[in-house]
Design an enzyme around this catalytic site. Sequence first.
Site, PDB file in Angstrom:
ATOM      1  N   ASP A 113       0.874  -1.284   0.282  1.00 33.42           N
ATOM      2  CA  ASP A 113       0.127  -0.102   0.054  1.00 33.42           C
ATOM      3  C   ASP A 113       0.514   1.461  -0.367  1.00 33.42           C
ATOM      4  O   ASP A 113       0.481   2.095  -0.443  1.00 33.42           O
ATOM      5  CB  ASP A 113      -0.939   0.351   1.294  1.00 33.42           C
ATOM      6  CG  ASP A 113      -0.608  -0.036   2.281  1.00 33.42           C
ATOM      7  OD1 ASP A 113       0.909   0.707   2.865  1.00 33.42           O
ATOM      8  OD2 ASP A 113      -1.008  -0.924   3.523  1.00 33.42           O
ATOM      9  N   HIS A 130       7.244  -7.158  -1.587  1.00 36.35           N
ATOM     10  CA  HIS A 130       5.868  -7.944  -1.912  1.00 36.35           C
ATOM     11  C   HIS A 130       5.419  -6.758  -2.994  1.00 36.35           C
ATOM     12  O   HIS A 130       4.452  -6.968  -3.915  1.00 36.35           O
ATOM     13  CB  HIS A 130       5.020  -8.456  -1.312  1.00 36.35           C
ATOM     14  CG  HIS A 130       4.764  -9.316  -0.146  1.00 36.35           C
ATOM     15  ND1 HIS A 130       4.362  -9.387   0.452  1.00 36.35           N
ATOM     16  CD2 HIS A 130       5.876 -10.458  -0.735  1.00 36.35           C
ATOM     17  CE1 HIS A 130       4.452 -10.769   1.880  1.00 36.35           C
ATOM     18  NE2 HIS A 130       5.738 -11.078   0.326  1.00 36.35           N
ATOM     19  N   CYS A 141       5.957  -9.295 -21.637  1.00 34.57           N
ATOM     20  CA  CYS A 141       6.456  -8.988 -22.241  1.00 34.57           C
ATOM     21  C   CYS A 141       7.838  -8.005 -21.010  1.00 34.57           C
ATOM     22  O   CYS A 141       8.692  -7.964 -21.125  1.00 34.57           O
ATOM     23  CB  CYS A 141       7.709  -8.583 -23.644  1.00 34.57           C
ATOM     24  SG  CYS A 141       6.503  -6.335 -23.481  1.00 34.57           S
TER      25      CYS A 141
HETATM   26 ZN    ZN Z   1       4.376  -7.008 -23.393  1.00 32.42          ZN
END
Ligand code: ZN
Length: 315
Positions: A113, A130, A141
């Site tokens: 957050d 995280h 990609c």
């Molecule tokens: Zn992409």
Amino acid sequence: MEEVNLSYKEVVEKIKSKKINNILFLTGAGISTSSGIPDFRSPNGLYSRLQKYNLEYPEQIFEINYFKKNQMPFYEMDKEFFSNKPHFTSAHYFMAEVYRREQLLYVFSQNVDGLELEAGLPLQKLCQVHGNYRGAKCSKCGFKHDIIKYKEFVQQQVIYKCESCKRGAVRPNVVFFGERLDKEFAKNTYKIAAADCVFIMGTSMQVAPFNLTVDKISKNVPVIVVNRDMVYLPENKYIHLKNDIDDNIEKLMTDLGWDFPKIERNYPPKWFSGSSTSEKNEESDEEEEKQDKEKIYENQEELKNIEQKFEDLNF
Ligand SMILES: [Zn+2]
């Protein structure tokens, strides 16, 4: 970790007199509970509304393999996340205040957050293991995308297709299950050994590899756990401030003689109401705590469910 003989009062005194100057924080979801962030699993929480997606289990929404196939549950969750205006809590404020008083070494947070920053903590003092919502990228990609634009797509509940490969869906820079933790985590864990005091707040330290950080804490360094429930650490090697985190932190700042603003608690889950007062922390033994709980929750079955929810919240 070796046995630490300092009492709560002695730790407070050492912080106050600046004999402790390199405080490290290890934090988790519990410090944001009262911030206004919607609770994922409360009876009317988001998860109950995501049933239509036929998730096999709640955490599936955070799995990268699931996201690659079906982005809508995550987008719907993020819409709710963005529509709330969470406010930093007393725990966030405390960390920023430790920084302002030049006694902060570093913060490792399991939370995405970013409320630590809202409270005034500079980015260079924080590792969000995280990930975070400051950027976005393609799930296929990895091409970087603007988080503002991601939020616009989320608002419209339209999947944001990658502008580079045109195939992957754009997601925020949070760490999904099945992905590596933020590389800043490994890069900065050496700092743990340099701490002269460690606060573990709002986490039961069950999730690896985050919970392994405690092994790096130096011998004879006081460890203060501020968590409603038990923590998976060896007993008697830490000072445990149980029950409500905000209450505990506000009491701590009072004991330190620090001024702090009255921070509104936006989202106390229903089962918090009428619970602990700060006085109780000093002598809260298991039995007393149990009786308190029984008083608050007349229905034992409900209590069981609630305790399960708390455990789940710390995944
Ligand atoms: Zn992409």
